[in-house]
Design an enzyme around this catalytic site. Sequence first.
Site, mmCIF file in Angstrom:
data_model
loop_
_atom_site.group_PDB
_atom_site.id
_atom_site.type_symbol
_atom_site.label_atom_id
_atom_site.label_comp_id
_atom_site.label_asym_id
_atom_site.label_seq_id
_atom_site.Cartn_x
_atom_site.Cartn_y
_atom_site.Cartn_z
ATOM 1 N N LYS A 52 0.850 -1.207 0.000
ATOM 2 C CA LYS A 52 0.000 0.000 0.000
ATOM 3 C C LYS A 52 0.884 1.256 0.000
ATOM 4 C CE LYS A 52 -3.811 -2.386 2.272
ATOM 5 N NZ LYS A 52 -4.480 -2.751 3.522
ATOM 6 N N GLN A 96 -4.308 -1.453 9.894
ATOM 7 C CA GLN A 96 -4.262 -2.792 9.319
ATOM 8 C C GLN A 96 -4.808 -3.828 10.311
ATOM 9 O OE1 GLN A 96 -3.165 -3.492 6.066
ATOM 10 N NE2 GLN A 96 -3.903 -5.555 6.473
ATOM 11 N N ASP A 119 -10.695 3.173 4.460
ATOM 12 C CA ASP A 119 -11.029 1.749 4.342
ATOM 13 C C ASP A 119 -12.545 1.550 4.303
ATOM 14 O OD1 ASP A 119 -9.032 -0.108 3.965
ATOM 15 O OD2 ASP A 119 -8.485 -0.248 6.093
#
Length: 291
Positions: A52, A96, A119
Amino acid sequence: MKILDGKKLSNTLKEEIKKEVSERLIQKKKQPHLAAVIVGDDGASLTYVGSKVRSCKQVGFLSTLIQLKSTISEKKLLNQINKLNKNPDIDGFIVQLPLPKHISEERVLLSIDPKKDVDGFHPTNFGRMALELPSFIPATPFGIIEMIKRYNIKTSGKNCLVIGRSNIVGRPISILMSQKKSYGNATVTTAHSKTKNLIKLTLNADIIISALGIPEFLKANMVKKNVVIIDVGITRVIDNTNPRGYTIKGDVDFTNVLKKAGFITPVPGGVGPMTIAMLLKNTLIACQRKD
Ligand code: NAD
C-alpha cells in the site's frame, strides 16, 4: 472466456490517479497523504501494508507508516489514532487488521474520523453506503464494482450469488450489487457457512462473487456455462516447490472453472490489486473533499 485482469486495470487506475495528482500539484492544491498504522510484525500484514505504501509513491501521494509494538495498550493506540484524526496533513488513514487480541477492533474502528476512514469500515460510512449517500466504499467491494464497470459486465436482472458475509467484503458487495445503479440491479443471494444446498444456488447464479477463504472450493461442476466469476479469496497454501514455501490460492478451481466461465478473475492478479487501487482512489477523494 475472458480473464478480468485486475493487475492491468489497477495499473490503468493508478495512472489516472497519478495524472490527477500531477494536475493538483500544478494548481498548487494539497498533495494527498495516506497513513497506515500496523500493530505487531505479522508477515502477511507487513506485506499488505508495504505494498500500500509503495503504491502511494507510484501515484505521487505522501505516505506515513506507523509501526507499533504488538504489546501496545489499546489506550495508546487510540491516542495515536486521535493524533491522525487531528492532523490536517493526513487525508486518510487505515489501521491494518487483524489487531492483537487485547485490543478491541470495534473500539479502534469507531475511533477513526469517518472523513478519514478510507477503508470505509466505520459504521457511518457503511450506513451511508447502504443508503446510497456519498461515503467511502470499502476498497475490495469498490474494486469489484470498478472492475464490473470497466469490463462492461451486465448485472441488471442477473442472479448474483455472494459467498461470504463478512463486514469487509461479502456484506457490502451484496448491498452494492442490489442497488439501483448501473453496476447493480442484480437479484442478490448471500450464502454463508450455514447455507444449505449451496450447489443449487451456484448452479442458478449468473454472477458468483466468492469471499470465503477456502482454496479451490468452487469447482467446475458447481457453475453454469458463461457464469461471471469474481474470486476474492486469498489463502496461502504450503508449497515446497515454491521458494517462498507457499502458493497463493483463490476460492475457485481456476484451471477448470475457466473453461466454463464467461468472465473470471485470476488469483493472484484479480481482485487483490484492485483493492489497493481503490484505497488510493478513496484517499484522493478524501483529499479532494477538502479543496
Ligand atoms: P471471513 O474470513 O471473515 O469469513 C468467511 C466467510 O465465508 C464467512 O462469512 C462464512 O460464513 C463464509 N463461509 C465459510 N464457509 C462457508 C461455506 N462452506 N459455504 C458458504 N460460506 C462459507 O471473510 P473475509 O474477511 O471476507 O475473507 C474471505 C477471503 O477473502 C479470505 O481468503 C481473505 O483473505 C480474502 N480477502 C481478499 C481481499 C482482496 O483484496 N482480494 C480482501 C479481503 C479479504
